[in-house]
Design a protein around this motif. Sequence first.
Motif, PDB file in Angstrom:
ATOM      1  N   LEU A 122       0.839  -1.201   0.000  1.00  0.00           N
ATOM      2  CA  LEU A 122       0.000   0.000   0.000  1.00  0.00           C
ATOM      3  C   LEU A 122       0.877   1.255   0.000  1.00  0.00           C
ATOM      4  CD1 LEU A 122      -2.902   1.152   0.249  1.00  0.00           C
ATOM      5  CD2 LEU A 122      -2.564   1.101   2.725  1.00  0.00           C
ATOM      6  N   ALA A 123       1.931   1.238   0.791  1.00  0.00           N
ATOM      7  CA  ALA A 123       2.838   2.388   0.855  1.00  0.00           C
ATOM      8  C   ALA A 123       3.536   2.610  -0.488  1.00  0.00           C
ATOM      9  CB  ALA A 123       3.865   2.184   1.969  1.00  0.00           C
ATOM     10  N   GLU A 124       3.928   1.545  -1.135  1.00  0.00           N
ATOM     11  CA  GLU A 124       4.572   1.691  -2.443  1.00  0.00           C
ATOM     12  C   GLU A 124       3.597   2.225  -3.483  1.00  0.00           C
ATOM     13  OE1 GLU A 124       7.889   1.514  -2.708  1.00  0.00           O
ATOM     14  OE2 GLU A 124       7.691   1.109  -0.566  1.00  0.00           O
ATOM     15  N   LEU A 125       2.326   1.884  -3.336  1.00  0.00           N
ATOM     16  CA  LEU A 125       1.304   2.395  -4.258  1.00  0.00           C
ATOM     17  C   LEU A 125       1.114   3.907  -4.108  1.00  0.00           C
ATOM     18  CD1 LEU A 125      -1.397  -0.427  -4.154  1.00  0.00           C
ATOM     19  CD2 LEU A 125       0.160   0.139  -6.038  1.00  0.00           C
ATOM     20  N   ALA A 126       1.642   4.473  -3.040  1.00  0.00           N
ATOM     21  CA  ALA A 126       1.553   5.925  -2.858  1.00  0.00           C
ATOM     22  C   ALA A 126       2.267   6.666  -3.977  1.00  0.00           C
ATOM     23  CB  ALA A 126       2.138   6.320  -1.500  1.00  0.00           C
ATOM     24  N   THR A 127       3.120   5.991  -4.706  1.00  0.00           N
ATOM     25  CA  THR A 127       3.774   6.593  -5.863  1.00  0.00           C
ATOM     26  C   THR A 127       2.737   7.105  -6.857  1.00  0.00           C
ATOM     27  OG1 THR A 127       5.653   5.106  -5.594  1.00  0.00           O
ATOM     28  CG2 THR A 127       5.425   6.162  -7.735  1.00  0.00           C
ATOM     29  N   LEU A 128       1.581   6.446  -6.906  1.00  0.00           N
ATOM     30  CA  LEU A 128       0.518   6.848  -7.831  1.00  0.00           C
ATOM     31  C   LEU A 128       0.005   8.259  -7.563  1.00  0.00           C
ATOM     32  CD1 LEU A 128      -1.536   3.528  -8.021  1.00  0.00           C
ATOM     33  CD2 LEU A 128       0.068   4.454  -9.707  1.00  0.00           C
ATOM     34  N   VAL A 129       0.225   8.770  -6.375  1.00  0.00           N
ATOM     35  CA  VAL A 129      -0.208  10.133  -6.050  1.00  0.00           C
ATOM     36  C   VAL A 129       0.437  11.135  -7.008  1.00  0.00           C
ATOM     37  CG1 VAL A 129      -0.164  11.938  -4.267  1.00  0.00           C
ATOM     38  CG2 VAL A 129      -0.671   9.572  -3.637  1.00  0.00           C
ATOM     39  N   LEU A 130       1.615  10.820  -7.504  1.00  0.00           N
ATOM     40  CA  LEU A 130       2.316  11.721  -8.412  1.00  0.00           C
ATOM     41  C   LEU A 130       1.599  11.866  -9.758  1.00  0.00           C
ATOM     42  CD1 LEU A 130       5.970  10.571  -7.716  1.00  0.00           C
ATOM     43  CD2 LEU A 130       4.808  12.610  -6.831  1.00  0.00           C
ATOM     44  N   ILE A 131       0.860  10.821 -10.166  1.00  0.00           N
ATOM     45  CA  ILE A 131       0.134  10.920 -11.430  1.00  0.00           C
ATOM     46  C   ILE A 131      -1.378  10.998 -11.248  1.00  0.00           C
ATOM     47  CG2 ILE A 131       1.910   9.858 -12.861  1.00  0.00           C
ATOM     48  CD1 ILE A 131       0.466   7.199 -12.601  1.00  0.00           C
ATOM     49  N   TRP A 132      -1.863  10.618 -10.073  1.00  0.00           N
ATOM     50  CA  TRP A 132      -3.294  10.663  -9.770  1.00  0.00           C
ATOM     51  C   TRP A 132      -3.457  11.229  -8.356  1.00  0.00           C
ATOM     52  CZ3 TRP A 132      -6.715   6.199  -7.898  1.00  0.00           C
ATOM     53  CH2 TRP A 132      -8.061   6.540  -8.008  1.00  0.00           C
ATOM     54  N   PRO A 133      -3.474  12.559  -8.222  1.00  0.00           N
ATOM     55  CA  PRO A 133      -3.492  13.198  -6.897  1.00  0.00           C
ATOM     56  C   PRO A 133      -4.653  12.765  -5.995  1.00  0.00           C
ATOM     57  CG  PRO A 133      -3.017  14.819  -8.580  1.00  0.00           C
ATOM     58  CD  PRO A 133      -3.383  13.548  -9.304  1.00  0.00           C
ATOM     59  N   GLU A 134      -5.747  12.325  -6.581  1.00  0.00           N
ATOM     60  CA  GLU A 134      -6.894  11.883  -5.768  1.00  0.00           C
ATOM     61  C   GLU A 134      -6.575  10.642  -4.944  1.00  0.00           C
ATOM     62  OE1 GLU A 134      -7.115  12.611  -9.069  1.00  0.00           O
ATOM     63  OE2 GLU A 134      -8.095  14.554  -8.833  1.00  0.00           O
ATOM     64  N   SER A 135      -5.532   9.926  -5.306  1.00  0.00           N
ATOM     65  CA  SER A 135      -5.166   8.727  -4.545  1.00  0.00           C
ATOM     66  C   SER A 135      -4.398   9.076  -3.270  1.00  0.00           C
ATOM     67  CB  SER A 135      -4.351   7.765  -5.419  1.00  0.00           C
ATOM     68  OG  SER A 135      -3.112   8.337  -5.775  1.00  0.00           O
ATOM     69  N   ALA A 136      -4.279  10.349  -2.970  1.00  0.00           N
ATOM     70  CA  ALA A 136      -3.555  10.781  -1.763  1.00  0.00           C
ATOM     71  C   ALA A 136      -4.197  10.257  -0.485  1.00  0.00           C
ATOM     72  CB  ALA A 136      -3.458  12.306  -1.722  1.00  0.00           C
ATOM     73  N   VAL A 137      -5.408   9.750  -0.564  1.00  0.00           N
ATOM     74  CA  VAL A 137      -6.061   9.171   0.615  1.00  0.00           C
ATOM     75  C   VAL A 137      -5.242   8.005   1.171  1.00  0.00           C
ATOM     76  CG1 VAL A 137      -7.524   7.549  -0.673  1.00  0.00           C
ATOM     77  CG2 VAL A 137      -8.279   8.427   1.534  1.00  0.00           C
ATOM     78  N   VAL A 138      -4.410   7.399   0.335  1.00  0.00           N
ATOM     79  CA  VAL A 138      -3.594   6.280   0.779  1.00  0.00           C
ATOM     80  C   VAL A 138      -2.483   6.724   1.730  1.00  0.00           C
ATOM     81  CG1 VAL A 138      -1.883   6.257  -1.082  1.00  0.00           C
ATOM     82  CG2 VAL A 138      -2.597   4.129  -0.073  1.00  0.00           C
ATOM     83  N   LEU A 139      -2.066   7.988   1.653  1.00  0.00           N
ATOM     84  CA  LEU A 139      -0.942   8.462   2.470  1.00  0.00           C
ATOM     85  C   LEU A 139      -1.193   8.337   3.971  1.00  0.00           C
ATOM     86  CD1 LEU A 139       0.102  11.570   0.337  1.00  0.00           C
ATOM     87  CD2 LEU A 139       1.224   9.333   0.437  1.00  0.00           C
ATOM     88  N   PRO A 140      -2.273   8.910   4.522  1.00  0.00           N
ATOM     89  CA  PRO A 140      -2.460   8.758   5.972  1.00  0.00           C
ATOM     90  C   PRO A 140      -2.769   7.330   6.391  1.00  0.00           C
ATOM     91  CG  PRO A 140      -4.324   9.921   5.002  1.00  0.00           C
ATOM     92  CD  PRO A 140      -3.290   9.766   3.922  1.00  0.00           C
ATOM     93  N   ILE A 141      -3.402   6.569   5.519  1.00  0.00           N
ATOM     94  CA  ILE A 141      -3.699   5.166   5.845  1.00  0.00           C
ATOM     95  C   ILE A 141      -2.403   4.372   5.963  1.00  0.00           C
ATOM     96  CG2 ILE A 141      -4.789   3.044   5.005  1.00  0.00           C
ATOM     97  CD1 ILE A 141      -6.900   4.886   3.644  1.00  0.00           C
ATOM     98  N   ALA A 142      -1.526   4.526   4.980  1.00  0.00           N
ATOM     99  CA  ALA A 142      -0.249   3.803   5.012  1.00  0.00           C
ATOM    100  C   ALA A 142       0.623   4.283   6.166  1.00  0.00           C
ATOM    101  CB  ALA A 142       0.486   3.977   3.682  1.00  0.00           C
ATOM    102  N   ARG A 143       0.608   5.592   6.443  1.00  0.00           N
ATOM    103  CA  ARG A 143       1.433   6.125   7.531  1.00  0.00           C
ATOM    104  C   ARG A 143       0.968   5.579   8.883  1.00  0.00           C
ATOM    105  NH1 ARG A 143       4.227  11.029   7.269  1.00  0.00           N
ATOM    106  NH2 ARG A 143       2.723  11.797   5.747  1.00  0.00           N
ATOM    107  N   LEU A 144      -0.315   5.682   9.164  1.00  0.00           N
ATOM    108  CA  LEU A 144      -0.839   5.248  10.460  1.00  0.00           C
ATOM    109  C   LEU A 144      -0.671   3.746  10.653  1.00  0.00           C
ATOM    110  CD1 LEU A 144      -2.303   5.864  13.110  1.00  0.00           C
ATOM    111  CD2 LEU A 144      -4.439   5.501  11.892  1.00  0.00           C
ATOM    112  N   THR A 145      -1.122   2.964   9.672  1.00  0.00           N
ATOM    113  CA  THR A 145      -1.022   1.514   9.831  1.00  0.00           C
ATOM    114  C   THR A 145       0.443   1.064   9.849  1.00  0.00           C
ATOM    115  OG1 THR A 145      -1.300   1.187   7.435  1.00  0.00           O
ATOM    116  CG2 THR A 145      -3.290   1.034   8.809  1.00  0.00           C
ATOM    117  N   GLY A 146       1.277   1.738   9.077  1.00  0.00           N
ATOM    118  CA  GLY A 146       2.699   1.395   9.064  1.00  0.00           C
ATOM    119  C   GLY A 146       3.360   1.632  10.409  1.00  0.00           C
TER     120      GLY A 146
END
Length: 167
Positions: A122-146
């Motif tokens: 999931l954290a590696e998928l955060a790379t997609l934020v660079l091309i699809w900014p709406e996927s930024a929802v993954v950032l706090p999820i990956a940070r907290l769970t990580g």
Amino acid sequence: MRACAVGTFAASVPLAIYAATASTRLRQLGVTAPGATIALAGGILAAGSLGLSGLICWAMSRPEVVVDDGLIRALYYLVFLTGGVGHIVALGLLLAGIAVPSLLLGLLPRTLAWVGLAIAVLAELATLVLIWPESAVVLPIARLTGFVWLIVVGALLPKRRTDRQRA
């Protein structure tokens, strides 16, 4: 703003210490594959990007910088990129570097190791934020769970290989 910057920068130090400690512990537990080095590299990169984010945020708090809208916007994007995407993707390397060897060598309960690997993906998928900014929802999820996963692993990772074998 300055307090947030200082807190962000300060948070990078324990993360770097955790990465170094976890990497050393994995080596002591017999991990000879690249996992321990990947964990160290990911942790250092995650700590470095978080620290850089805090320092850039601190620069944004300076009165002489606040007056320039273009500069503030550019610094804001740098804070987001270093403290968001850059930090989370590197954090995923730290998680994977611990989870994979733990799964292969039975250092952690299998379910916990698989959860760590899933969070790493999931954290590696955060790379997609660079091309699809709406996927930024993954950032706090990956940070907290990580970070929760790292805390649990810090408590459960055995000190010696024989500790896990006896259990």
